[in-house]
Write a protein that holds these residues in place. Structure first.
Motif, short mmCIF file in Angstrom:
data_model
loop_
_atom_site.label_atom_id
_atom_site.label_comp_id
_atom_site.label_asym_id
_atom_site.label_seq_id
_atom_site.Cartn_x
_atom_site.Cartn_y
_atom_site.Cartn_z
N MET A 34 1.81 1.32 -3.59
CA MET A 34 0.84 1.94 -4.39
C MET A 34 0.37 3.42 -4.41
O MET A 34 0.42 4.03 -5.48
N TRP A 35 0.50 3.93 -3.04
CA TRP A 35 0.22 5.22 -3.34
C TRP A 35 1.34 6.15 -3.66
O TRP A 35 1.22 7.29 -4.45
N ARG A 73 3.43 5.33 -6.12
CA ARG A 73 3.13 5.04 -7.65
C ARG A 73 2.11 6.04 -8.15
O ARG A 73 2.02 6.30 -9.40
N LEU A 92 -1.75 -0.77 -9.25
CA LEU A 92 -2.91 -0.46 -8.88
C LEU A 92 -3.04 1.08 -8.64
O LEU A 92 -3.75 1.93 -9.18
N GLY A 93 -2.06 1.60 -8.07
CA GLY A 93 -1.82 3.11 -7.89
C GLY A 93 -1.57 3.57 -9.28
O GLY A 93 -2.15 4.72 -9.56
N PHE A 130 0.77 -1.30 -0.10
CA PHE A 130 -0.09 -0.06 0.01
C PHE A 130 0.75 1.33 0.00
O PHE A 130 0.70 2.19 -0.68
N GLY A 151 0.43 -3.78 -6.43
CA GLY A 151 0.61 -2.65 -5.72
C GLY A 151 0.86 -1.33 -6.44
O GLY A 151 0.09 -0.45 -6.54
#
Length: 528
Positions: free
Chosen positions: A29-30, A32, A173-174, A26, A170
Motif C-alpha cells: 500500500m505504501w 504504491r 488504497l495507496g 500495508f 492494498g
C-alpha cells in the motif's frame, strides 16, 4: 516434485487469511502510494515544468515504465537463487525511499528564449538519477512482495484468489490516496511537494515490512544462507557483490533513461530502436532462454504445460496493460486539455483524476473477493482464462466510452467529466477480472523454485506494455505553438482516433483469448 506451500495455521490467521497477507498489504500500500503519487505527476511535470514536447514526454514515461517493470526479472532471479525475498524487499525499499525523495529536487523551471527551450541541466540529472534509483528499487521489491503472498497459501487453496484480490486492494488504497494528495500538493504547492510526499510514503512502507517479519513464517528467507555468506572476492561475500552489482546497475540505468528519445539504427533506413528497448530485448532473450531451458530440461510434461499456461497469462497481461497504462499517458493529457473538471462542487486536476482507477478497485475488490469463493462453491466459477478474456473486452469498452465523450462535447467544446469517470469504472472491472487473477495463476502454476523468476516475467510483460502504451499515446501528440492556444476540436479528433483503435484492440484480443480457452484449460491441469 517440490513439496506444496505450507498452509497457514488457524492461530496465524486474521479475518480468514494469514496475518502475513496484511503485512504485505500495508507494505505494498505504501510502496504504491509513493509509486503512483509520482506517476500521477510525471507526464504533467515533464510537459509543463521542463517543457518537453508531448512526443518526448511519452518517450520518457515509456522508457521509465519499460525499465521499471523489466528490472523485476533480475530482482526475482536474485531473490530466488541467493538473496531471499526479505532481503530483496528491504534493499529495494531503501533505494525507493532515496529515489522518491530525490524527485523533490526540482530546480528551476524551463523557459523559452528566442524560441529555444532552456532547461536546468543539473536538476534534470538529479531527476534522471532519482528515476534510476526508483527503477532498481522496484526491481528488487515488486516481484518478491507478490511472491510472498502466493507462498502464504497452500496448493488449490480456494482463498488464494480472494487473498490476491485483497492484496490488490492494498495496492489501490495507496494509489487512491497518493493521486489525490500528491497530485494536489504537486499542482498547488509545487512539484517538489508532491514528489516529496511520495518519498515519505515509501519510508512508511519499509518500516511496516521490517516490523512484520514474524508473520511471514520464514517464507521470505534466503534459500541457502551459508551460500549467501560465502566470500567471493577478498572480504566481500556473495551478498555484498549482489548489492554492489545493483549499485553499478543504477549508473547504467541512469544513462539509459536519458536516451529516451534516441534511436539506434539496426538496419539503416528500415529498422531502429531506442537503447531502452534494446536493453529490454536483451533481458527478454535471457529470460525466455532460461525459462525454455528449465522447462525442457527439468520439468515433467504436466509442469511444462502449466508453465506454457503461465506464459500465456503473461501475454494477456501485456495486452491489457498496453491499454491500461494509457491512463497515465494519453488519458492524463486528454483530461487536462479537453475536459471539464468540475464535479461535486470541486475542480479536479488531471493528476488527481488518476486516482479514479484505484478508487474503483477499492469499491470492487470486496465484491470480487466475496464473489469468487461463492461461485466456486456453487460450481459456477468461470475460471481464470474466461475472466482474463472478459478483462480485455472491458478494457476495450472503456475506450469506447471516451470515444462517445469526444464525439459529444458539452456546450463549451470540452468533454464531460462524467464520461471519464464511467470509462475508469469499466476499465477497472476489466482489471479486477484480469490482473489479480493473473498474479494468482503465476504463483499457482509456476514450478516453486522459479516462481520469483516467473513473477519477474509477469512484470516484464508489463514493461513492454508501458512502451507500447507510450507509442500509442504518441498518435495523439499535439503541437501547441509558442504563445498559441489549443485547438480543442482538432485535439478531440486525434484522441477519438487513438481511443477507437485502442477499443477495438482490447475487444479483439479478448475474443481471441476466449477461442484459446479450451487449450489453456488443458495446460492448467485442474488449477482454476
Amino acid at each position: 516434485m517440490s513439496a506444496p506451500a505450507v498452509a497457514a495455521l488457524p492461530h496465524e490467521e486474521f479475518l480468514g487469511h494469514p496475518k502475513g497477507l496484511y503485512v504485505c498489504f500495508f507494505t505494498e500500500m505504501w510502496e504504491r502510494f509513493s509509486f503512483y503519487g509520482m506517476k500521477a505527476l510525471l507526464l504533467l511535470y515533464l510537459v509543463k515544468y521542463h517543457l518537453f514536447t508531448d512526443e518526448h514526454g511519452y518517450n520518457l514515461i515509456g522508457a521509465y515504465g519499460g525499465l521499471v517493470y523489466a528490472m523485476p526479472v533480475i530482482g526475482g532471479l536474485l531473490a530466488d537463487r541467493w538473496l531471499g525475498m526479505r532481503k530483496a524487499v528491504v534493499f529495494g525499499g531503501i533505494l525507493l525511499v532515496l529515489g522518491h525523495l530525490g524527485m523533490a529536487i526540482e530546480g528551476h523551471p524551463a523557459s523559452r528564449i528566442d524560441g529555444e527551450v532552456v532547461r536546468d541541466a543539473a536538476a534534470l540529472q538529479v531527476f534522471y538519477f532519482s528515476l534510476a534509483l526508483i527503477i532498481m528499487g522496484v526491481g528488487f521489491l515488486k516481484p518478491n512482495i507478490s511472491t510472498i503472498v502466493g507462498k502464504l497459501y497452500g496448493d488449490n487453496d480456494p482463498r488464494r484468489d480472494a487473498g490476491f484480490s485483497l492484496f490488490y486492494a492494498g495496492i489501490n488504497l495507496g494509489a487512491t490516496v497518493s493521486g489525490l494528495l500528491c497530485g494536489w500538493l504537486g499542482e498547488t504547492w509545487g512539484w517538489g511537494w508532491g514528489f516529496g510526499a511520495a518519498g515519505i510514503g515509501m519510508l512508511a512502507g519499509l518500516a511496516n515490512f521490517l516490523g512484520g517479519q514474524k508473520h511471514l513464517r520464514g517464507h521470505a528467507e534466503p534459500p541457502d544462507p551459508a551460500r549467501l555468506r560465502e566470500r567471493r572476492l577478498g572480504p566481500l561475500t556473495r551478498e555484498h557483490l549482489i548489492y554492489l552489482g545493483a549499485l553499478a546497475g543504477i549508473v547504467v540505468v541512469w544513462g539509459l533513461i536519458q536516451s529516451h528519445s534516441v534511436l539506434v539504427p539496426l538496419i539503416p533506413g528500415l529498422l531502429e530502436a531506442s537503447p531502452v528497448l534494446l536493453a529490454m530485448h536483451a533481458v527478454s532473450a535471457c529470460l525466455l532462454g532460461g525459462i525454455g531451458w528449465f522447462m525442457f530440461r527439468h520439468c515433467t510434461r504436466i509442469e511444462r504445460e502449466q508453465m506454457f499456461a503461465v506464459l500465456a497469462f503473461i501475454g494477456f497481461c501485456l495486452l491489457f496493460f498496453t491499454l491500461y497504462e494509457q491512463t497515465y499517458g494519453s488519458w492524463v493529457l486528454f483530461s487536462d486539455r479537453a475536459m471539464n473538471h468540475a464535479a461535486l462542487g470541486i475542480e479536479w486536476s488531471a493528476s488527481q483524476l488518476t486516482s479514479l482507477g484505484a478508487f474503483f478497485i477499492l469499491l470492487l475488490a470486496p465484491a470480487f473477493a466475496w464473489l469468487w469463493p461463492r461461485l466456486d462453491r456453487a460450481g459456477r466459477n468461470p475460471g481464470s482464462v474466461t475472466k482474463s478474456a472478459w478483462g480485455l473486452i472491458c478494457a476495450g469498452l472503456s475506450f469506447f466510452v471516451l470515444v462517445w465523450s469526444a464525439r459529444h462535447p458539452q456546450a463549451n467544446g470540452l468533454t464531460g467529466i462524467g464520461w471519464f469517470v464511467l470509462a475508469y469504472f469499466v476499465l477497472e472491472i476489466g482489471e479486477m477480472l484480469l490482473s489479480p487473477i493473473g498474479l494468482s495463476v503465476v504463483t499457482a502454476l509456476s514450478v516453486p523454485r522459479v516462481v520469483g523468476l516467473m513473477m519477474g516475467g509477469w512484470f516484464l510483460g508489463t514493461s513492454y506494455s508501458e512502451v507500447l502504451a507510450a507509442q500509442l499515446g504518441k498518435l495523439s501528440a499535439l503541437e501547441i505553438p509558442e504563445g498559441g492556444t489549443l485547438d480543442v476540436a482538432a485535439a478531440l479528433g486525434k484522441y477519438d482516433a487513438l481511443f477507437t483503435f485502442s477499443g477495438w484492440l482490447g475487444i479483439g484480443c479478448g475474443i481471441g483469448v476466449l477461442a484459446l480457452a479450451p487449450l489453456l484449460r488443458r495446460w492448467m491441469h485442474g488449477v482454476k
